[in-house]
Scaffold this motif. Structure first.
Motif, PDB file in Angstrom:
ATOM      1  N   GLY A  41     -25.240 -17.754  18.930  1.00  0.00           N
ATOM      2  CA  GLY A  41     -25.310 -16.452  19.581  1.00  0.00           C
ATOM      3  C   GLY A  41     -24.408 -15.385  19.002  1.00  0.00           C
ATOM      4  O   GLY A  41     -24.421 -14.246  19.467  1.00  0.00           O
ATOM      5  N   PHE A  42     -23.612 -15.717  17.986  1.00  0.00           N
ATOM      6  CA  PHE A  42     -22.613 -14.782  17.461  1.00  0.00           C
ATOM      7  C   PHE A  42     -23.233 -13.487  16.959  1.00  0.00           C
ATOM      8  O   PHE A  42     -22.681 -12.415  17.161  1.00  0.00           O
ATOM      9  N   ALA A  43     -24.369 -13.571  16.286  1.00  0.00           N
ATOM     10  CA  ALA A  43     -24.995 -12.387  15.682  1.00  0.00           C
ATOM     11  C   ALA A  43     -26.189 -11.891  16.483  1.00  0.00           C
ATOM     12  O   ALA A  43     -27.039 -11.188  15.963  1.00  0.00           O
ATOM     13  N   ASP A  44     -26.242 -12.213  17.761  1.00  0.00           N
ATOM     14  CA  ASP A  44     -27.378 -11.819  18.591  1.00  0.00           C
ATOM     15  C   ASP A  44     -27.295 -10.390  19.107  1.00  0.00           C
ATOM     16  O   ASP A  44     -28.248  -9.883  19.679  1.00  0.00           O
ATOM     17  N   GLU A  45     -26.167  -9.743  18.960  1.00  0.00           N
ATOM     18  CA  GLU A  45     -26.013  -8.368  19.417  1.00  0.00           C
ATOM     19  C   GLU A  45     -25.368  -7.544  18.309  1.00  0.00           C
ATOM     20  O   GLU A  45     -24.701  -8.090  17.430  1.00  0.00           O
ATOM     21  N   PRO A  46     -25.564  -6.225  18.335  1.00  0.00           N
ATOM     22  CA  PRO A  46     -24.964  -5.392  17.295  1.00  0.00           C
ATOM     23  C   PRO A  46     -23.436  -5.454  17.334  1.00  0.00           C
ATOM     24  O   PRO A  46     -22.845  -5.575  18.410  1.00  0.00           O
ATOM     25  N   VAL A  47     -22.837  -5.371  16.162  1.00  0.00           N
ATOM     26  CA  VAL A  47     -21.389  -5.256  16.036  1.00  0.00           C
ATOM     27  C   VAL A  47     -21.091  -4.089  15.106  1.00  0.00           C
ATOM     28  O   VAL A  47     -21.947  -3.660  14.330  1.00  0.00           O
ATOM     29  N   PHE A  48     -19.881  -3.589  15.170  1.00  0.00           N
ATOM     30  CA  PHE A  48     -19.451  -2.550  14.246  1.00  0.00           C
ATOM     31  C   PHE A  48     -18.776  -3.237  13.072  1.00  0.00           C
ATOM     32  O   PHE A  48     -17.827  -4.000  13.258  1.00  0.00           O
ATOM     33  N   ALA A  49     -19.285  -3.002  11.873  1.00  0.00           N
ATOM     34  CA  ALA A  49     -18.686  -3.567  10.661  1.00  0.00           C
ATOM     35  C   ALA A  49     -17.720  -2.541  10.081  1.00  0.00           C
ATOM     36  O   ALA A  49     -18.147  -1.472   9.622  1.00  0.00           O
ATOM     37  N   LEU A  50     -16.440  -2.828  10.138  1.00  0.00           N
ATOM     38  CA  LEU A  50     -15.429  -1.984   9.506  1.00  0.00           C
ATOM     39  C   LEU A  50     -15.506  -2.279   8.018  1.00  0.00           C
ATOM     40  O   LEU A  50     -15.127  -3.362   7.569  1.00  0.00           O
ATOM     41  N   ARG A  51     -16.028  -1.334   7.256  1.00  0.00           N
ATOM     42  CA  ARG A  51     -16.317  -1.571   5.837  1.00  0.00           C
ATOM     43  C   ARG A  51     -15.109  -1.340   4.939  1.00  0.00           C
ATOM     44  O   ARG A  51     -14.938  -2.050   3.958  1.00  0.00           O
ATOM     45  N   GLU A  52     -14.323  -0.344   5.239  1.00  0.00           N
ATOM     46  CA  GLU A  52     -13.185   0.005   4.381  1.00  0.00           C
ATOM     47  C   GLU A  52     -12.123   0.707   5.211  1.00  0.00           C
ATOM     48  O   GLU A  52     -12.441   1.447   6.140  1.00  0.00           O
ATOM     49  N   TYR A 110     -25.635  -8.661   6.332  1.00  0.00           N
ATOM     50  CA  TYR A 110     -24.191  -8.860   6.520  1.00  0.00           C
ATOM     51  C   TYR A 110     -23.894 -10.296   6.923  1.00  0.00           C
ATOM     52  O   TYR A 110     -22.968 -10.923   6.416  1.00  0.00           O
ATOM     53  N   TRP A 111     -24.697 -10.822   7.844  1.00  0.00           N
ATOM     54  CA  TRP A 111     -24.480 -12.177   8.338  1.00  0.00           C
ATOM     55  C   TRP A 111     -24.883 -13.221   7.303  1.00  0.00           C
ATOM     56  O   TRP A 111     -24.267 -14.281   7.222  1.00  0.00           O
ATOM     57  N   GLY A 112     -25.902 -12.931   6.513  1.00  0.00           N
ATOM     58  CA  GLY A 112     -26.395 -13.888   5.531  1.00  0.00           C
ATOM     59  C   GLY A 112     -25.433 -14.170   4.395  1.00  0.00           C
ATOM     60  O   GLY A 112     -25.552 -15.180   3.708  1.00  0.00           O
ATOM     61  N   ARG A 113     -24.484 -13.289   4.177  1.00  0.00           N
ATOM     62  CA  ARG A 113     -23.512 -13.499   3.095  1.00  0.00           C
ATOM     63  C   ARG A 113     -22.418 -14.481   3.473  1.00  0.00           C
ATOM     64  O   ARG A 113     -21.630 -14.896   2.629  1.00  0.00           O
ATOM     65  N   LEU A 114     -22.331 -14.842   4.755  1.00  0.00           N
ATOM     66  CA  LEU A 114     -21.251 -15.717   5.197  1.00  0.00           C
ATOM     67  C   LEU A 114     -21.569 -17.178   4.926  1.00  0.00           C
ATOM     68  O   LEU A 114     -22.714 -17.603   5.005  1.00  0.00           O
ATOM     69  N   ALA A 115     -20.525 -17.932   4.612  1.00  0.00           N
ATOM     70  CA  ALA A 115     -20.683 -19.371   4.358  1.00  0.00           C
ATOM     71  C   ALA A 115     -20.833 -20.094   5.689  1.00  0.00           C
ATOM     72  O   ALA A 115     -20.169 -19.765   6.664  1.00  0.00           O
ATOM     73  N   GLY A 116     -21.705 -21.073   5.701  1.00  0.00           N
ATOM     74  CA  GLY A 116     -21.862 -21.909   6.890  1.00  0.00           C
ATOM     75  C   GLY A 116     -22.518 -21.179   8.043  1.00  0.00           C
ATOM     76  O   GLY A 116     -22.656 -19.968   8.037  1.00  0.00           O
ATOM     77  N   PRO A 117     -22.900 -21.914   9.039  1.00  0.00           N
ATOM     78  CA  PRO A 117     -23.556 -21.298  10.192  1.00  0.00           C
ATOM     79  C   PRO A 117     -22.551 -20.546  11.064  1.00  0.00           C
ATOM     80  O   PRO A 117     -21.382 -20.927  11.165  1.00  0.00           O
ATOM     81  N   LEU A 118     -23.025 -19.494  11.691  1.00  0.00           N
ATOM     82  CA  LEU A 118     -22.210 -18.756  12.653  1.00  0.00           C
ATOM     83  C   LEU A 118     -22.225 -19.502  13.983  1.00  0.00           C
ATOM     84  O   LEU A 118     -23.155 -20.246  14.271  1.00  0.00           O
ATOM     85  N   PRO A 119     -21.231 -19.266  14.818  1.00  0.00           N
ATOM     86  CA  PRO A 119     -21.275 -19.851  16.158  1.00  0.00           C
ATOM     87  C   PRO A 119     -22.553 -19.407  16.876  1.00  0.00           C
ATOM     88  O   PRO A 119     -23.037 -18.293  16.664  1.00  0.00           O
TER      89      PRO A 119
END
Length: 176
Positions: free
Chosen positions: A91-102, A80-89
């Motif tokens: 520590g942004f992806a260091d913990e689980p998040v809920f991805a609202l898919r639809e 999920y994180w790898g599809r984003l352009a550019g670096p994340l802030p």
């Protein structure tokens, strides 16, 4: 009769069929696009339903399914994180998040607050601290993104366009 919300953590065949029925109606103008075809969506739905932390809320008006939202947990290192352009802030992806898919609501029930009710019911008991989603910034002439902003979401990046998907804006907010 008020719309009843049903929460599920397992995608049973009847729930899957009802969700696909609503999806086909909500996305009818886009079903000619490869990424929006019901079969393509069904494949993504099955993949997400098999993922960690899957949850779904289905709204029914009597026997008629009228709206839904679903998502699952994404953790550090998830694609999920790898599809984003550019670096994340940092520590942004260091913990689980809920991805609202639809999220989707049939036309006659739009503008009634049902989408927000479904959204809030989906997040009501999530253990994650944050929820993320991706939105087409042009959807509804920008109204969809503005709606998410009204719900407290803020943009934090983009997912570049692909052959089957436009550029998407990644948004985040606290779960509560």
């Amino acid at each position: 009769m008020p719309v009843e919300l049903r929460r599920c953590t397992v995608l049973t065949p009847p729930v899957r069929a009802a969700l696909l029925e609503v999806y086909a109606d909500v996305r009818a103008p886009l079903l000619h696009e490869p990424n929006y075809r019901v079969g393509a969506f069904a494949g993504r739905l099955d993949l997400h339903a098999a993922g960690a932390g899957f949850a779904l809320v289905l709204g029914r008006d009597g026997d008629t399914p009228v709206g839904y939202a679903y998502g699952n947990t994404v953790g550090p290192g998830d694609g999920y994180w790898g599809r984003l352009a550019g670096p994340l802030p940092a520590g942004f992806a260091d913990e689980p998040v809920f991805a609202l898919r639809e999220i989707g609501v049939r036309g006659p029930w739009r503008g009634t607050g049902l989408a927000r009710r479904i959204h809030d019911a989906l997040l009501a008991d999530r253990p994650e601290r944050r929820v993320c989603l991706m939105v087409n910034p042009l959807a509804g002439a920008g109204r969809v993104r503005r709606l998410y902003e009204d719900w407290g979401y803020r943009a934090f990046g983009t997912q570049p366009a692909t052959a089957v998907s436009p550029e998407l804006v990644a948004m985040v907010r606290p779960v509560r």
